[in-house]
Scaffold this active site. Structure first.
Site, short mmCIF file in Angstrom:
data_model
loop_
_atom_site.label_atom_id
_atom_site.label_comp_id
_atom_site.label_asym_id
_atom_site.label_seq_id
_atom_site.Cartn_x
_atom_site.Cartn_y
_atom_site.Cartn_z
N GLU A 208 9.74 0.47 8.63
CA GLU A 208 10.60 1.61 8.97
C GLU A 208 11.22 1.51 10.35
O GLU A 208 11.12 2.43 11.17
CB GLU A 208 9.82 2.93 8.84
N GLU B 266 5.69 2.82 -0.18
CA GLU B 266 4.82 3.94 0.22
C GLU B 266 5.26 5.18 -0.54
O GLU B 266 6.46 5.40 -0.72
CB GLU B 266 4.96 4.27 1.72
N ASP C 118 2.11 5.89 13.23
CA ASP C 118 1.21 6.95 12.78
C ASP C 118 -0.22 6.43 12.58
O ASP C 118 -0.80 6.58 11.51
CB ASP C 118 1.79 7.52 11.47
N TYR D 38 8.79 10.15 0.70
CA TYR D 38 7.78 11.21 0.59
C TYR D 38 8.43 12.50 0.09
O TYR D 38 8.42 13.52 0.78
CB TYR D 38 7.11 11.42 1.96
C1 GCB Z 1 5.30 6.39 6.77
C2 GCB Z 1 4.73 5.33 7.64
C3 GCB Z 1 3.22 5.41 7.75
C4 GCB Z 1 2.78 6.87 7.88
C5 GCB Z 1 3.21 7.61 6.65
C6 GCB Z 1 2.86 9.10 6.73
O1 GCB Z 1 6.41 6.31 6.32
O2 GCB Z 1 5.13 4.05 7.28
O3 GCB Z 1 2.80 4.67 8.84
O4 GCB Z 1 1.41 6.99 8.07
O5 GCB Z 1 4.61 7.52 6.50
O6 GCB Z 1 1.83 9.50 6.22
O7 GCB Z 1 3.62 9.82 7.36
#
Ligand code: GCB
Length: 640
Positions: free
Chosen positions: A435, A524, A196, A488
């Site tokens: 990941e 994260e 990403d 997330y």
């Molecule tokens: C993740 C990734 C990261 C992305 C992020 C997102 O899990 O490790 O590279 O930018 O989520 O914002 O989706």
């Protein structure tokens, strides 16, 4: 308390990658500035090789444009076909080399490329001198012999760089050809990536020439330890080009006074009343650096001065220890990314980012998702910012990327990374991937091999990879020292439902800890917020929503950090560019700062939190410190 990292050995040396430094025996000539540039837009992308563009000046065989180095080439022009270009681009620069370098045959002249993304070939005066795979680590070639062949000519350096990714590169990618003439133009193809961030390309870091004598210090490896007030510096020096090695190793404190010395190539220096290297906000004098000067005498003199910090790192089942004290990561994930420059190294940006980290009260970051410039790690050493050093193993999602060729390349990249970064006190952990599809069956052997290999290269630092897979199906977790987990909640899962965060995050931590009994870092978490977008009650993509996501996570962190959670790294420090897609609005907006480094509401939440955490986790002996960056009186450190 059982340490999983008991050994303090010096890892074997084979060919060094010391950062080029000036000394009484070494010169450095920077080649930053304007280079000549052309993208090979021929249908096969191989016209440059067919016509041997490296044999003469690029301007003699077609149109050229100015291109700054270091910088990504993508955002420099108004041409979208260059921004999205796939294939070979050609850089060229002519250099006038000092006469003394030519005349004195006892001098090695080395060409060093800090980073060329992704695959590159280098010629000097039409002769190939280097070829390198991988976009984030330096490579070198000795070119003295070549430039001495015709001393009247300037030295012409040509570098061809290709940004094509395959299933076996790191990161992996695929090229997809679109053959339907009713849908796509003739010969149309695109590159698919599984990560990403925008696949910026070009000469991202400084290119330079440096000299050494022909008998020279090739590598130094340092491992440190201490007991009470005595520091121990285990060192090993590798020398090339000398028939007999005679050297002096001197350790100097930061006043330039000698505190220990030796004439052995390998040994242990003892430092009385040692000043340990401490992270920012953990100690009143963080980031204390000594200088290890290696002076080679005899066949010719060579001098190399390496900054070092004396510190230890250990992991228990519930803690991360620096200098035997619990360390809690309160930090960020970053990207090398900015307007116009893309991934190009930019000093104003680097210094600004460090000022922002300090303003925030952050004590650490992860080099998501690739090794950052050495210049950045040097800043971390000097400012006490702790680093989780990640290799470019991001987007390993396809089962074909778990094959032998991929693994062999991954092992090579870890060799290069450890060789480059092993002496940085700020680097406390290696991350071998982000990941990956770690629930796939081949992941077990793949990560076992990779992690064992990395530990053999460096037995003194923990090794991890970053997971977002299911705790019960993750194949690599048994081999890592620390569980690093990305999640997330209320964003990719249950979007808009902030109320699910406490229960889901609690479940996440309990599941991982109960299964593996290893400390956990929330590597994260976050939410996109378009700067200036507001709503109350909060809605997704507003600054308020991002803020409340963070606060919900923080409440759970505060319970779990009393048990086994040893860190929290926000995703992300700043907004950054991605490939275009329906889930990205001019890039990823999960930054707590905009891409231009202006704070969103979340930055202030995090700042309050990080200073408060610093206040709670600093060493008890440190009682008189007033954080100069904090404006919040209630966040002052505790009084004696
Ligand atoms: C993740 C990734 C990261 C992305 C992020 C997102 O899990 O490790 O590279 O930018 O989520 O914002 O989706």
């Amino acid at each position: 308390m059982c340490s999983v990292l008991p050994q303090r050995t010096v890892c074997p040396l084979s060919g060094g990658m010391l950062f080029p430094r000036e000394s009484t025996s070494r010169d450095v000539k920077h080649l930053s500035g304007l280079w000549v540039f052309r993208a090979d837009k021929s249908p096969s992308r191989s016209l440059g090789f067919e016509k041997a563009w490296f044999k003469s000046r690029l301007s003699e065989n077609g149109p050229v444009i100015d291109m700054p180095v270091p910088a990504s080439y993508n955002d420099i022009t108004q041409d979208s076909s260059l921004r999205d270009f796939l294939g070979w681009v050609w850089y060229e620069r002519e250099v006038v080399v000092p006469a003394s370098w030519i005349q004195n045959k006892e001098i090695r002249v080395v060409l060093r490329v800090g980073s060329a993304h992704y695959y590159s070939i280098v010629w000097v005066n039409g002769v190939q001198v280097a070829e390198h795979i991988g976009g984030h680590l330096p490579f070198e070639a000795e070119i003295g012999g070549l430039i001495r062949k015709d001393p009247t000519r300037p030295c012409r350096i040509t570098i061809a760089v290709n940004n094509t990714l395959t299933l076996e590169t790191l990161p992996p990618g695929t090229i997809q050809h679109m053959d339907d003439p009713t849908m796509y133009p003739n010969g149309y193809f695109v590159q698919n990536t599984y990560f990403d961030f925008f696949n910026y390309a070009g000469l991202h870091r400084p290119v330079l020439l440096y000299t050494t004598p022909t008998a020279y210090v090739d590598d130094i490896t340092v491992v440190t330890d201490f007991s009470d007030n005595i520091g121990f510096v285990h060192y090993k020096v590798s020398v090339q080009g000398a028939i007999t090695v005679s050297l002096k190793v001197t350790l100097m404190n930061n006043d330039g006074e000698c505190v220990a010395s030796s004439t052995e190539q390998e040994g242990v220096l003892r430092v009385v009343d040692v000043n340990l290297w401490w992270p920012y906000l953990m100690h009143e004098k963080p980031a204390y650096l000594y200088t290890l000067e290696v002076r080679l005498t005899g066949d010719g003199e060579d001098v190399y001065a390496l900054p070092i910090g004396i510190r230890t790192v250990e992991v228990t089942s519930t803690q991360f220890l620096i200098n035997n004290k619990p360390f809690y990561f309160h930090g960020v994930n970053k990207h090398e990314d900015s307007d116009i420059r893309g991934k190009g190294l930019d000093w104003p940006l680097i210094v600004k980012d460090f000022n922002l980290l300090k303003w925030l009260g952050a004590n650490s970051f992860r080099t998501s998702h690739y090794p950052y410039a050495e210049e950045i790690l040097q800043m971390c050493d000097r400012h006490g910012i702790v680093v989780i050093d990640e290799c470019p193993g991001v987007g390993i999602k396809d089962i074909r990327s778990f094959g032998n060729a991929s693994l062999t390349h991954h092992l090579d990249v870890m060799d290069e990374l450890v060789r480059r970064d092993k002496n940085h006190p700020s680097v406390v952990m290696w991350s071998v991937a982000n990941e990956p599809a770690s629930e796939m069956p081949p992941a077990e052997l793949y990560f076992m091999t990779l992690i064992k290999h990395t530990k053999a290269l460096d037995p003194t630092r923990p090794v991890t990879y970053i997971t977002n897979s299911n705790y019960a199906r993750d194949k690599g977790a048994p081999f890592v020292d620390i569980i690093c987990v990305n999640s997330y909640f209320s964003w990719y899962h249950d979007p808009g439902h902030l109320e699910v965060i406490p229960i889901q995050l609690n479940t996440q931590f309990e599941n991982w800890y109960n299964r593996y009994q290893k400390p956990i870092i929330q590597s994260e978490y976050g939410a996109d917020a378009v700067s200036g977008l507001h709503s109350d009650p909060p809605m997704m993509f507003t600054e308020e929503y991002q803020k409340v996501v963070l606060q919900n996570y923080h409440n759970v962190f505060d319970q779990k950090r009393k048990q086994y959670v040893v860190g929290e790294l926000i995703w992300n420090f700043a907004d950054f560019m991605t490939a275009q897609g329906i889930t990205r609005v001019m890039g990823n907006k999960k930054g707590i700062f905009t891409r231009q480094r202006q704070p969103k509401a979340a930055a202030f939440i995090l700042r309050e939190r990080y200073w408060s955490l610093a206040n709670q986790t600093m060493l008890p002996s440190w009682t008189k410190y007033i954080p100069e960056h904090s404006v919040c009186p209630h966040l002052q450190p505790r009084q004696p």
